[in-house]
Design an enzyme around this catalytic site. Structure first.
Site, PDB file in Angstrom:
ATOM      1  N   LYS A  39       0.876  -1.135  -0.025  1.00  0.00           N
ATOM      2  CA  LYS A  39       0.138  -0.065  -0.091  1.00  0.00           C
ATOM      3  C   LYS A  39       0.887   1.273   0.042  1.00  0.00           C
ATOM      4  CE  LYS A  39      -3.580  -2.140   2.555  1.00  0.00           C
ATOM      5  NZ  LYS A  39      -4.752  -2.273   3.623  1.00  0.00           N
ATOM      6  N   PHE A 268     -31.784   9.234   3.423  1.00  0.00           N
ATOM      7  CA  PHE A 268     -31.825   7.732   3.946  1.00  0.00           C
ATOM      8  C   PHE A 268     -33.103   7.206   4.106  1.00  0.00           C
ATOM      9  CE2 PHE A 268     -27.420   6.630   4.846  1.00  0.00           C
ATOM     10  CZ  PHE A 268     -26.591   7.770   4.428  1.00  0.00           C
ATOM     11  N   LEU A 269     -34.127   7.537   3.076  1.00  0.00           N
ATOM     12  CA  LEU A 269     -35.308   6.679   3.244  1.00  0.00           C
ATOM     13  C   LEU A 269     -35.554   5.914   2.095  1.00  0.00           C
ATOM     14  CD1 LEU A 269     -38.004   9.347   4.717  1.00  0.00           C
ATOM     15  CD2 LEU A 269     -37.126   7.081   5.828  1.00  0.00           C
ATOM     16  N   CYS A 279     -19.177   0.211   7.935  1.00  0.00           N
ATOM     17  CA  CYS A 279     -19.512   1.145   9.397  1.00  0.00           C
ATOM     18  C   CYS A 279     -20.681   0.758   9.979  1.00  0.00           C
ATOM     19  CB  CYS A 279     -19.539   2.430   8.731  1.00  0.00           C
ATOM     20  SG  CYS A 279     -17.951   2.714   8.026  1.00  0.00           S
TER      21      CYS A 279
END
Ligand code: UGA
Length: 458
Positions: A39, A268-269, A279
């Site tokens: 990385k 968020f509906l 998360c």
């Protein structure tokens, strides 16, 4: 308020790399620390090892103009900084609690390398109260000639969404700083000044973020509560979506009208196959584990997770009710990533849906613009274009609403398929358009052709 003399970012994952690049963009000298060689060399060459829109441009520009460097040398990073952002990951651990092994290891490396006063800022999502053990862990390994009181820990939760993390960092709605050491909190505030004022090139002065200063435990709790609330909001609308199927209502219109009430808001509906990603699941579980550790029964948090799992099963039930039996059926999954604009497959609904279908004998093929394989499901066949997986499929399921998939030519989809079942797991299509090409449309609480099943019809 003086600017910090250099910023170090420990941990160059999704969050750390974005923080490093953006802190350099707004005018700081930044050192990113990464211990993984592969990385590190990618980042040193000016590109990220994961997909995040807009990130590579900032990385390259900041490395080229000398404001950003990446290293695996903690001493160098501490020598060149006064503020250290701790951005290492906290994967799920025992009993729902996050595994803080990496945070602990990074804290020790920081402590051993520190020779001058530093403010350590926790961006990693750590269990509430972690600021206290982090302070002790760092103090314990400091050189004898470093004054422990010169070290201070401030909590600064991140609210970045994958896929829009750069924009979220540069134009946040709020910045939360938690700590009781005023000098340390002020220094972190100074680091964020160009963002708070939106004074960097491209800043939006009409939309300045709100700064919330509080104590450490409150800041840590804000992060968990915010994620848990968003996850709960999605699970709530998904439960309503199932009710809509029973009563022949349309969840898209229900959500739209609900969202017009500013107390609820439309965000968020979006009903569908539910939330995934690294998360929400981990944070809801961690918050529930914290409640349980104190003898509290986290009823809403438990329901939020259960409803979310149920969404994935519901897709399999829908397919089963159309195809009966699933064994031998050919099913095309459109979208693998947990949401569009990312190549992240952690806790992606596609994984649960694909493995449940395969366990029942279905032949599953999946396509995603960014994801070409799922480590957890090496047997899943993937295609290089959407039509290669749709070819002779009995059913197509939209799992991730990438623009490329929303804009598929539906007449070609219908032509290529062997069957006619189209499950819109994200309610992204207009049912009339799908039906116009001769397919049977079924969404999640919208355009429903059959009532849901609450039995186990395998
Ligand atoms: C989430 C939070 O939104 C961020 O504020 C937070 O910083 C981040 O977690 C974190 O803790 O690091 P992220 O997981 O990147 O961000 O993704 P979201 O955009 O929040 O979406 C999460 C999931 O919910 C996705 O699977 C998405 O498809 C789903 N979702 C979202 C819905 O099913 N319906 C919606 O209405 C919205």
């Amino acid at each position: 308020m003086a600017d910090p003399k250099g910023i170090a970012i420990v941990g160059s994952g999704y969050v750390g790399t974005v923080v490093a690049a953006c802190m350099a963009k707004i005018g700081h000298r930044v050192v990113g620390v990464e211990i993984d060689e592969e990385k590190l060399s990618k980042l040193q060459s000016g590109s990220s090892y994961f997909y995040e829109p807009g990130l590579d441009e900032i990385l390259r520009a900041s490395i080229d103009n000398g404001t950003l460097q990446f290293t695996n040398d903690f001493e160098l990073a501490m020598a060149q900084s006064e503020v250290v952002f701790l951005c290492v990951d906290t994967p799920p651990g025992e009993g729902g609690h996050p595994d803080t092994t990496n945070v602990m290891a990074a804290a020790k490396s920081i402590g051993r390398a520190i020779k001058s006063p530093h403010v350590i800022v926790t961006k990693s999502t750590v269990p509430v109260g972690s600021g206290n053990w982090l302070t002790t862990t760092i103090e314990n390994v400091l050189d004898d000639d470093v004054d422990p009181s010169a070290i201070s820990v401030v909590s600064n939760p991140e609210f970045l969404r994958e896929g829009s993390a750069v924009m979220d960092f540069l134009h946040p709605e709020r910045i939360v700083l938690g700590g009781s050491d005023e000098r340390a909190v002020d220094l972190v505030e100074a680091a964020y000044k160009p963002i708070l004022d939106q004074s960097f090139p491209g800043g939006r002065t009409a939309e300045r973020p709100i700064l919330v200063k509080t104590d450490r435990s409150t800041a840590e709790t804000i992060k968990y509560a915010a994620n848990a609330f968003l996850a709960t909001k999605i699970s709530f609308i998904n439960e309503i979506a199932e009710i809509c199927e029973w009563v022949n209502a349309d969840v898209k219109e229900v959500a739209l009208a609900m969202g017009l009430d500013s107390r609820i808001s439309a965000m968020f509906l979006q009903a569908g196959v539910g939330w995934g990603g690294s998360c929400f699941g981990k944070d809801v579980e961690a918050l529930a584990a914290t409640a349980r550790a104190y003898g509290q029964d986290p009823m809403i948090l438990d329901a939020t997770r259960a409803v979310n799992q149920h969404q994935r099963h519901r897709v399999v039930h829908k397919l089963q009710s159309h195809l009966r039996p699933l064994r031998g059926s050919r099913i095309a999954l459109l979208g693998i990533a947990f949401k569009p604009e990312t190549d992240d497959t952690r806790d992606a609904p596609s994984i649960t849906i694909a493995s449940e279908l395969m366990a029942r004998g279905a032949i599953v093929r999946a396509y995603d613009p960014m994801v070409k394989q799922i480590p957890e499901l090496p047997d899943l066949q993937t295609g290089t274009d959407p039509f290669s997986v749709i070819e002779r499929a009995d059913a197509v399921v939209l799992v991730t609403e990438w623009d490329e998939l929303r804009n598929l030519d539906l007449s070609v989809v219908a032509e290529k398929m062997r069957g006619n079942v189209f499950i819109d797991g994200r309610n992204a299509f207009d049912p009339a358009r799908v039906e116009a090409v001769g397919l049977v449309y079924e969404g999640m609480g919208t355009g429903v052709v059959a009532p849901p099943r609450n039995s186990e019809p395998w």
